[in-house]
Design a protein around this motif. Structure first.
Motif, PDB file in Angstrom:
ATOM      1  N   MET A 130       0.847  -1.192   0.000  1.00  0.00           N
ATOM      2  CA  MET A 130       0.000   0.000   0.000  1.00  0.00           C
ATOM      3  C   MET A 130       0.886   1.245   0.000  1.00  0.00           C
ATOM      4  O   MET A 130       1.179   1.823   1.057  1.00  0.00           O
ATOM      5  N   PRO A 131       1.341   1.692  -1.172  1.00  0.00           N
ATOM      6  CA  PRO A 131       2.186   2.892  -1.224  1.00  0.00           C
ATOM      7  C   PRO A 131       1.366   4.168  -1.044  1.00  0.00           C
ATOM      8  O   PRO A 131       0.173   4.206  -1.364  1.00  0.00           O
ATOM      9  N   PHE A 132       2.006   5.208  -0.534  1.00  0.00           N
ATOM     10  CA  PHE A 132       1.331   6.493  -0.361  1.00  0.00           C
ATOM     11  C   PHE A 132       2.373   7.602  -0.370  1.00  0.00           C
ATOM     12  O   PHE A 132       3.536   7.401  -0.014  1.00  0.00           O
ATOM     13  N   GLU A 133       1.928   8.793  -0.766  1.00  0.00           N
ATOM     14  CA  GLU A 133       2.858   9.910  -0.932  1.00  0.00           C
ATOM     15  C   GLU A 133       3.078  10.698   0.353  1.00  0.00           C
ATOM     16  O   GLU A 133       4.221  10.981   0.734  1.00  0.00           O
ATOM     17  N   LYS A 134       2.005  11.070   1.052  1.00  0.00           N
ATOM     18  CA  LYS A 134       2.135  12.015   2.163  1.00  0.00           C
ATOM     19  C   LYS A 134       1.948  11.371   3.536  1.00  0.00           C
ATOM     20  O   LYS A 134       2.729  11.629   4.452  1.00  0.00           O
ATOM     21  N   LEU A 166       2.415   5.153  -9.116  1.00  0.00           N
ATOM     22  CA  LEU A 166       1.926   4.229  -8.105  1.00  0.00           C
ATOM     23  C   LEU A 166       0.463   4.524  -7.776  1.00  0.00           C
ATOM     24  O   LEU A 166       0.052   5.682  -7.695  1.00  0.00           O
ATOM     25  N   GLY A 167      -0.316   3.467  -7.587  1.00  0.00           N
ATOM     26  CA  GLY A 167      -1.713   3.623  -7.216  1.00  0.00           C
ATOM     27  C   GLY A 167      -1.909   3.449  -5.719  1.00  0.00           C
ATOM     28  O   GLY A 167      -1.074   2.855  -5.024  1.00  0.00           O
ATOM     29  N   TYR A 168      -3.032   3.972  -5.224  1.00  0.00           N
ATOM     30  CA  TYR A 168      -3.400   3.846  -3.815  1.00  0.00           C
ATOM     31  C   TYR A 168      -4.344   2.657  -3.650  1.00  0.00           C
ATOM     32  O   TYR A 168      -5.316   2.513  -4.395  1.00  0.00           O
ATOM     33  N   PHE A 169      -4.064   1.839  -2.651  1.00  0.00           N
ATOM     34  CA  PHE A 169      -4.892   0.664  -2.405  1.00  0.00           C
ATOM     35  C   PHE A 169      -6.248   1.069  -1.834  1.00  0.00           C
ATOM     36  O   PHE A 169      -6.348   1.963  -0.989  1.00  0.00           O
ATOM     37  N   HIS A 170      -7.297   0.382  -2.301  1.00  0.00           N
ATOM     38  CA  HIS A 170      -8.656   0.591  -1.806  1.00  0.00           C
ATOM     39  C   HIS A 170      -9.329  -0.760  -1.565  1.00  0.00           C
ATOM     40  O   HIS A 170      -8.994  -1.760  -2.215  1.00  0.00           O
ATOM     41  N   ALA A 171     -10.270  -0.781  -0.647  1.00  0.00           N
ATOM     42  CA  ALA A 171     -11.117  -1.954  -0.440  1.00  0.00           C
ATOM     43  C   ALA A 171     -12.448  -1.487   0.126  1.00  0.00           C
ATOM     44  O   ALA A 171     -12.498  -0.557   0.944  1.00  0.00           O
ATOM     45  N   TYR A 327      -6.477  -0.865  -6.836  1.00  0.00           N
ATOM     46  CA  TYR A 327      -5.628   0.326  -6.765  1.00  0.00           C
ATOM     47  C   TYR A 327      -6.249   1.421  -7.621  1.00  0.00           C
ATOM     48  O   TYR A 327      -6.888   1.147  -8.642  1.00  0.00           O
ATOM     49  N   GLN A 328      -6.011   2.680  -7.201  1.00  0.00           N
ATOM     50  CA  GLN A 328      -6.592   3.813  -7.901  1.00  0.00           C
ATOM     51  C   GLN A 328      -5.640   4.999  -7.807  1.00  0.00           C
ATOM     52  O   GLN A 328      -4.855   5.113  -6.855  1.00  0.00           O
ATOM     53  N   SER A 329      -5.721   5.896  -8.790  1.00  0.00           N
ATOM     54  CA  SER A 329      -4.801   7.035  -8.830  1.00  0.00           C
ATOM     55  C   SER A 329      -5.121   8.076  -7.767  1.00  0.00           C
ATOM     56  O   SER A 329      -4.245   8.845  -7.363  1.00  0.00           O
ATOM     57  N   THR A 330      -6.376   8.123  -7.310  1.00  0.00           N
ATOM     58  CA  THR A 330      -6.789   9.080  -6.284  1.00  0.00           C
ATOM     59  C   THR A 330      -7.115   8.338  -4.991  1.00  0.00           C
ATOM     60  O   THR A 330      -7.186   7.107  -4.964  1.00  0.00           O
ATOM     61  N   VAL A 331      -7.334   9.101  -3.904  1.00  0.00           N
ATOM     62  CA  VAL A 331      -7.605   8.477  -2.609  1.00  0.00           C
ATOM     63  C   VAL A 331      -9.055   8.718  -2.207  1.00  0.00           C
ATOM     64  O   VAL A 331      -9.669   9.720  -2.571  1.00  0.00           O
ATOM     65  N   GLY A 332      -9.609   7.770  -1.437  1.00  0.00           N
ATOM     66  CA  GLY A 332     -10.982   7.882  -0.956  1.00  0.00           C
ATOM     67  C   GLY A 332     -11.967   7.213  -1.892  1.00  0.00           C
ATOM     68  O   GLY A 332     -11.742   7.102  -3.100  1.00  0.00           O
TER      69      GLY A 332
END
Length: 356
Positions: A130-134, A166-171, A327-332
């Motif tokens: 689960m990669p993330f930028e901030k 990199l994409g953000y993991f979602h579930a 995975y998705q390019s945006t969060v939430g």
């Protein structure tokens, strides 16, 4: 999937870290505990970084005033896993703890190990990167009235820089019941944006006698439409085959990417299944839509007539609890509102035995 050069190659710098939660009975009495009605923070991590492992104990409620099944349901679906990225107030992950780990049918799943998640003796483990930028914040929400003993940890690795690719993991999780017959065509999952689907897990239950052995339930074309297209890009001709099986769900099998970790073919009819993707993810640029369509089952015409007669008498209800991982390019994500806890913990949300 595990390339030997990456495992054996020594790095110039090591950026491994871990964060504990729950277990205040040892070296860290300041840790938050999983108390009734509280949200327990397991990890707050500054980016750029990648979460590499999430571990949690399983939980056991000791209350003689409620049934064993209610105790199990509360410990699995009364605890909600939420993960937030980049200080976004909307979680990218919101799933009851047991369902996130494909522990279907209220904890009846056998111990299993897949490439991404596993149910181990008395614990759960997740290996989805689960990669993330901030920033990342991992919490467990205890919606029960019980204080629960928990030990959780999150392992992570700091990154020297952020990669925009990199994409953000979602579930997300959804539970719903519907009447199944020859006219059933239902949207199971939809997401807008750019990303790719890496898996899904289902917990299916019914006490409808016509669905013993998952007759007809196992059918249904699994239609996947990409970016708003009219016709499905992928059309799996049977639910069992879309999960990697054939001729129904006959017995337990736990593989690295697909599995039947629990099945009961009689009364009540219960099933817990999962399917994950490694190098064969399903990508989308604008949207992904998954439907299951039972309207084209030509071999079941006479059986469908029986179903229609039962539907008119308020029968043929079947209950799905579904989890999707992507995975998705945006969060939430706009998650479905969770049903009330007392309904969420029922083994079967809509019984066919209440009708005649």
């Amino acid at each position: 999937m595990l390339e030997w050069r990456k495992i054996s190659r020594l790095k110039k710098r090591y950026h491994f870290g871990a964060s504990n939660g729950g277990w205040k009975y040892d070296s860290y009495p300041e840790l938050e505990s999983l108390d009734a009605g509280k949200t327990m923070t397991i990890a707050e991590i500054k980016g750029p970084a990648v979460i590499t492992n999430f571990h949690s104990t399983q939980h056991f409620i000791q209350d003689p005033e409620i049934t064993k099944e209610q105790r199990k349901g509360l410990s699995l679906r009364g605890l909600i896993l939420e993960i937030y990225f980049n200080n976004n107030p909307i979680p990218s992950v919101r799933v009851p703890l047991g369902d996130f780990f494909a522990d279907g049918c209220l904890g009846r799943a056998e111990h299993f190990t897949s490439f991404f998640i596993e149910k181990a003796p008395q614990s759960y483990n997740c290996f989805i990167p689960m990669p993330f930028e901030k920033s990342a914040r991992v919490v467990l929400v205890n919606e029960t009235k019980y204080d629960l003993m928990n030990y959780s940890f999150v392992e992570f690795e700091n990154l020297e820089s952020w990669d925009e690719n990199l994409g953000y993991f979602h579930a997300t999780w959804k539970r719903f019941a519907f009447q199944l017959d020859g006219n059933t065509n239902i949207q199971f999952f939809h997401v807008n944006g750019k990303g790719h689907l890496i898996g899904r897990s289902y917990s299916i239950s019914t006490d409808e006698l016509l669905f013993r052995d998952f007759t007809y339930v196992m059918e249904g074309n699994n239609e996947i439409r990409i970016d708003g297209e009219d016709n499905p890009r992928v059309d799996y001709l049977g639910t069992e085959d879309s999960f990697g099986f054939s001729w129904g769900f006959q017995k337990v099998f736990n593989g690295l990417f697909n599995g039947i970790n629990y099945v009961n073919l009689r009364k009540p009819t219960l099933l817990s299944i999962y399917r994950f993707r490694g190098n064969n993810t399903i990508g989308f640029n604008k949207s992904l839509d998954l439907r299951i369509n039972w309207t084209n089952e030509r071999l079941f015409k006479s059986f469908q007539k029986s179903l229609s007669r039962k539907v008119s008498k308020d029968r043929c209800w079947i209950d799905y609890a579904t989890t999707y991982y992507w995975y998705q390019s945006t969060v939430g994500y706009d998650h479905e509102k969770l049903m009330p806890l007392n309904e969420r913990i029922k083994l079967i949300s809509k019984s066919n035995l209440d009708t005649k």
